[in-house]
Scaffold this motif. Structure first.
Motif, PDB file in Angstrom:
ATOM      1  N   ARG A  87       0.821  -1.206   0.000  1.00 32.78           N
ATOM      2  CA  ARG A  87       0.000   0.000   0.000  1.00 32.78           C
ATOM      3  C   ARG A  87       0.865   1.270   0.000  1.00 32.78           C
ATOM      4  N   LYS A  88       0.465   2.230  -0.822  1.00 31.67           N
ATOM      5  CA  LYS A  88       1.137   3.536  -0.902  1.00 31.67           C
ATOM      6  C   LYS A  88       0.248   4.589  -0.238  1.00 31.67           C
ATOM      7  N   ASN A  89       0.816   5.730   0.089  1.00 33.12           N
ATOM      8  CA  ASN A  89       0.057   6.803   0.751  1.00 33.12           C
ATOM      9  C   ASN A  89      -1.142   7.264  -0.065  1.00 33.12           C
ATOM     10  N   PHE A  90      -1.027   7.227  -1.374  1.00 33.54           N
ATOM     11  CA  PHE A  90      -2.109   7.724  -2.234  1.00 33.54           C
ATOM     12  C   PHE A  90      -3.209   6.690  -2.498  1.00 33.54           C
ATOM     13  N   ASP A  91      -3.020   5.442  -2.051  1.00 35.32           N
ATOM     14  CA  ASP A  91      -4.040   4.414  -2.272  1.00 35.32           C
ATOM     15  C   ASP A  91      -5.233   4.643  -1.355  1.00 35.32           C
ATOM     16  N   LYS A  92      -6.412   4.746  -1.951  1.00 32.70           N
ATOM     17  CA  LYS A  92      -7.633   4.963  -1.171  1.00 32.70           C
ATOM     18  C   LYS A  92      -8.320   3.638  -0.815  1.00 32.70           C
TER      19      LYS A  92
END
Length: 127
Positions: A87-92
């Motif tokens: 998971r990346k910071n921008f993944d919602k």
């Protein structure tokens, strides 16, 4: 009273017409549905390689990062832990991490000599 009878008659005709056109649960359409579902192969079965067996494909799938389960080998399915690590910071939601993991898994399978075929044929091994 006459309008209720007409409404009931009209409703009955609609229901019966739906069955005639394959919308009923236990009719010919149910048999066709069963045949279609039986022909569906999991994603892993679409990955073929000359000389591979279903067991070797499962091992390769696991080595490429799929969850070490039978559904994971034929999916692939990824563990929640693996999804959270990707998971990346921008993944919602989970779609981004799953897509990236699937792309990595596919690249790994290709590096092992597998090819993805869209329409399953005799080369698709399942189970």
């Amino acid at each position: 009273m006459k309008s209720k009878t007409l409404f009931f008659l009209f409703g009955t005709i609609l229901l019966l017409t739906g069955c005639v056109y394959g919308q009923c649960i236990n009719g010919p359409c149910a048999l066709e549905h069963s045949r279609i579902v039986a022909d569906i192969k999991p994603n892993g079965a679409h990955w073929v390689k000359e000389g591979a067996t279903s067991k070797s494909r499962m091992s390769d799938s696991w080595a490429c990062g799929a969850a070490a389960t039978v559904p994971g080998a034929n999916g692939p399915i990824f563990s929640d832990e693996k999804i959270n690590r990707e998971r990346k910071n921008f993944d919602k939601n989970d779609y981004g991490p799953r897509d990236r993991l699937f792309d990595q898994w596919g690249a790994c399978m290709k590096s092992k000599g597998y090819t993805y075929i869209e329409q399953c044929d005799s080369r698709c091994m399942y189970p």
